[in-house]
Design a protein around this motif. Structure first.
Motif, PDB file in Angstrom:
ATOM      1  N   MET A   1     -33.051   1.010 -77.378  1.00 45.65           N
ATOM      2  CA  MET A   1     -31.983   1.176 -76.417  1.00 45.65           C
ATOM      3  C   MET A   1     -31.265   2.495 -76.696  1.00 45.65           C
ATOM      4  N   ARG A   2     -31.075   3.286 -75.676  1.00 47.10           N
ATOM      5  CA  ARG A   2     -30.443   4.581 -75.847  1.00 47.10           C
ATOM      6  C   ARG A   2     -28.969   4.480 -75.496  1.00 47.10           C
ATOM      7  N   PHE A   3     -28.111   4.791 -76.461  1.00 47.40           N
ATOM      8  CA  PHE A   3     -26.673   4.698 -76.266  1.00 47.40           C
ATOM      9  C   PHE A   3     -26.061   6.026 -75.845  1.00 47.40           C
ATOM     10  N   SER A   4     -26.649   7.112 -76.243  1.00 48.00           N
ATOM     11  CA  SER A   4     -26.028   8.420 -76.069  1.00 48.00           C
ATOM     12  C   SER A   4     -26.839   9.333 -75.172  1.00 48.00           C
ATOM     13  N   GLU A   5     -26.133  10.309 -74.631  1.00 45.97           N
ATOM     14  CA  GLU A   5     -26.747  11.374 -73.856  1.00 45.97           C
ATOM     15  C   GLU A   5     -26.477  12.675 -74.603  1.00 45.97           C
ATOM     16  N   SER A   6     -26.991  13.766 -74.053  1.00 43.29           N
ATOM     17  CA  SER A   6     -26.741  15.081 -74.636  1.00 43.29           C
ATOM     18  C   SER A   6     -25.702  15.821 -73.817  1.00 43.29           C
ATOM     19  N   LEU A   7     -24.897  16.610 -74.505  1.00 43.80           N
ATOM     20  CA  LEU A   7     -24.037  17.573 -73.816  1.00 43.80           C
ATOM     21  C   LEU A   7     -24.916  18.777 -73.533  1.00 43.80           C
ATOM     22  N   LYS A   8     -24.959  19.215 -72.296  1.00 45.90           N
ATOM     23  CA  LYS A   8     -25.848  20.313 -71.947  1.00 45.90           C
ATOM     24  C   LYS A   8     -25.113  21.506 -71.351  1.00 45.90           C
ATOM     25  N   ARG A   9     -24.085  21.264 -70.567  1.00 45.24           N
ATOM     26  CA  ARG A   9     -23.425  22.349 -69.843  1.00 45.24           C
ATOM     27  C   ARG A   9     -22.375  23.042 -70.702  1.00 45.24           C
ATOM     28  N   ASN A  10     -22.296  24.338 -70.561  1.00 48.39           N
ATOM     29  CA  ASN A  10     -21.324  25.137 -71.297  1.00 48.39           C
ATOM     30  C   ASN A  10     -19.904  24.648 -71.020  1.00 48.39           C
ATOM     31  N   LYS A  11     -19.634  24.242 -69.792  1.00 46.99           N
ATOM     32  CA  LYS A  11     -18.314  23.746 -69.414  1.00 46.99           C
ATOM     33  C   LYS A  11     -17.923  22.528 -70.251  1.00 46.99           C
ATOM     34  N   ASP A  12     -18.882  21.644 -70.506  1.00 42.90           N
ATOM     35  CA  ASP A  12     -18.619  20.455 -71.318  1.00 42.90           C
ATOM     36  C   ASP A  12     -18.338  20.822 -72.773  1.00 42.90           C
ATOM     37  N   PHE A  13     -19.122  21.759 -73.311  1.00 38.39           N
ATOM     38  CA  PHE A  13     -18.874  22.227 -74.678  1.00 38.39           C
ATOM     39  C   PHE A  13     -17.479  22.851 -74.781  1.00 38.39           C
ATOM     40  N   GLN A  14     -17.134  23.703 -73.829  1.00 36.59           N
ATOM     41  CA  GLN A  14     -15.838  24.384 -73.858  1.00 36.59           C
ATOM     42  C   GLN A  14     -14.689  23.385 -73.764  1.00 36.59           C
ATOM     43  N   ASN A  15     -14.866  22.338 -72.969  1.00 29.81           N
ATOM     44  CA  ASN A  15     -13.842  21.309 -72.853  1.00 29.81           C
ATOM     45  C   ASN A  15     -13.606  20.625 -74.194  1.00 29.81           C
ATOM     46  N   VAL A  16     -14.681  20.310 -74.906  1.00 31.11           N
ATOM     47  CA  VAL A  16     -14.553  19.663 -76.219  1.00 31.11           C
ATOM     48  C   VAL A  16     -13.910  20.621 -77.216  1.00 31.11           C
ATOM     49  N   TYR A  17     -14.315  21.900 -77.198  1.00 24.87           N
ATOM     50  CA  TYR A  17     -13.725  22.884 -78.114  1.00 24.87           C
ATOM     51  C   TYR A  17     -12.223  23.035 -77.884  1.00 24.87           C
ATOM     52  N   GLN A  18     -11.811  23.090 -76.623  1.00 24.74           N
ATOM     53  CA  GLN A  18     -10.411  23.369 -76.302  1.00 24.74           C
ATOM     54  C   GLN A  18      -9.510  22.149 -76.439  1.00 24.74           C
ATOM     55  N   ASN A  19     -10.025  20.966 -76.143  1.00 17.45           N
ATOM     56  CA  ASN A  19      -9.179  19.776 -76.107  1.00 17.45           C
ATOM     57  C   ASN A  19      -9.445  18.769 -77.220  1.00 17.45           C
ATOM     58  N   GLY A  20     -10.535  18.942 -77.948  1.00 18.75           N
ATOM     59  CA  GLY A  20     -10.882  17.985 -78.995  1.00 18.75           C
ATOM     60  C   GLY A  20     -10.299  18.363 -80.345  1.00 18.75           C
ATOM     61  N   ARG A  21     -10.455  17.451 -81.290  1.00 13.21           N
ATOM     62  CA  ARG A  21     -10.044  17.703 -82.676  1.00 13.21           C
ATOM     63  C   ARG A  21     -11.268  18.103 -83.484  1.00 13.21           C
ATOM     64  N   SER A  22     -11.048  18.929 -84.486  1.00  9.51           N
ATOM     65  CA  SER A  22     -12.177  19.358 -85.306  1.00  9.51           C
ATOM     66  C   SER A  22     -11.902  19.131 -86.785  1.00  9.51           C
ATOM     67  N   TYR A  23     -12.961  18.804 -87.484  1.00 12.10           N
ATOM     68  CA  TYR A  23     -12.965  18.741 -88.941  1.00 12.10           C
ATOM     69  C   TYR A  23     -14.229  19.441 -89.400  1.00 12.10           C
ATOM     70  N   ALA A  24     -14.171  19.972 -90.600  1.00 14.43           N
ATOM     71  CA  ALA A  24     -15.317  20.706 -91.126  1.00 14.43           C
ATOM     72  C   ALA A  24     -15.532  20.355 -92.589  1.00 14.43           C
ATOM     73  N   ASN A  25     -16.764  20.517 -93.007  1.00 12.88           N
ATOM     74  CA  ASN A  25     -17.076  20.461 -94.428  1.00 12.88           C
ATOM     75  C   ASN A  25     -17.986  21.649 -94.739  1.00 12.88           C
ATOM     76  N   ARG A  26     -18.636  21.616 -95.847  1.00 14.48           N
ATOM     77  CA  ARG A  26     -19.419  22.758 -96.302  1.00 14.48           C
ATOM     78  C   ARG A  26     -20.550  23.153 -95.351  1.00 14.48           C
ATOM     79  N   TYR A  27     -21.169  22.177 -94.704  1.00  8.55           N
ATOM     80  CA  TYR A  27     -22.359  22.439 -93.905  1.00  8.55           C
ATOM     81  C   TYR A  27     -22.163  22.332 -92.392  1.00  8.55           C
ATOM     82  N   LEU A  28     -21.232  21.493 -91.949  1.00  8.67           N
ATOM     83  CA  LEU A  28     -21.092  21.213 -90.528  1.00  8.67           C
ATOM     84  C   LEU A  28     -19.640  21.271 -90.077  1.00  8.67           C
TER      85      LEU A  28
END
Length: 123
Positions: A1-28
């Motif tokens: 069963m597939r639960f997830s889809e892919s983000l494909k459009r630049n507009k969707d990526f930009q929306n997540v970058y501008q409005n989402g929260r971010s955390y980082a570690n050494r690799y990701l």
């Protein structure tokens, strides 16, 4: 069963970058934003700085596979963007798994303390 889809459009990526929260570690770096649906969408970004196309695609496949295997432990209704850092160039599957689960734990998007069950604690 597939639960997830892919983000494909630049507009969707930009929306997540501008409005989402971010955390980082050494690799990701992981950005997360609620998407008002009942399924997750995963986007993966690996820059040319990381390596040639073979290296970038290998890293993309590792990240996607780790997410796929742990998909049922993630909360639903999220847009997730994972960015690979240059230091991730030569890491193993288990390091990708540990890094991704660590970031998901920081975002509090894992169900029922799944992070502790899936994490290997070094001696």
């Amino acid at each position: 069963m597939r639960f997830s889809e892919s983000l494909k459009r630049n507009k969707d990526f930009q929306n997540v970058y501008q409005n989402g929260r971010s955390y980082a570690n050494r690799y990701l770096v992981m950005y997360v934003l609620k998407n008002e649906t009942e399924h997750n969408r995963l986007g993966i970004s690996v820059s040319k700085k990381v390596g040639n196309s073979v290296v970038r695609h290998h890293l993309t496949r590792l990240i996607r596979e780790v997410y796929r295997l742990h998909e049922d432990t993630f909360n639903s209704g999220l847009d997730v963007v994972v960015i690979a850092r240059v230091s991730a160039k030569d890491i193993s599957y288990h390091q990708v798994e540990s890094s991704l689960l660590h970031l998901a734990n920081l975002h509090h998007i894992l169900k029922h303390d799944e992070y502790e069950k899936n994490t290997i604690v070094p001696d």
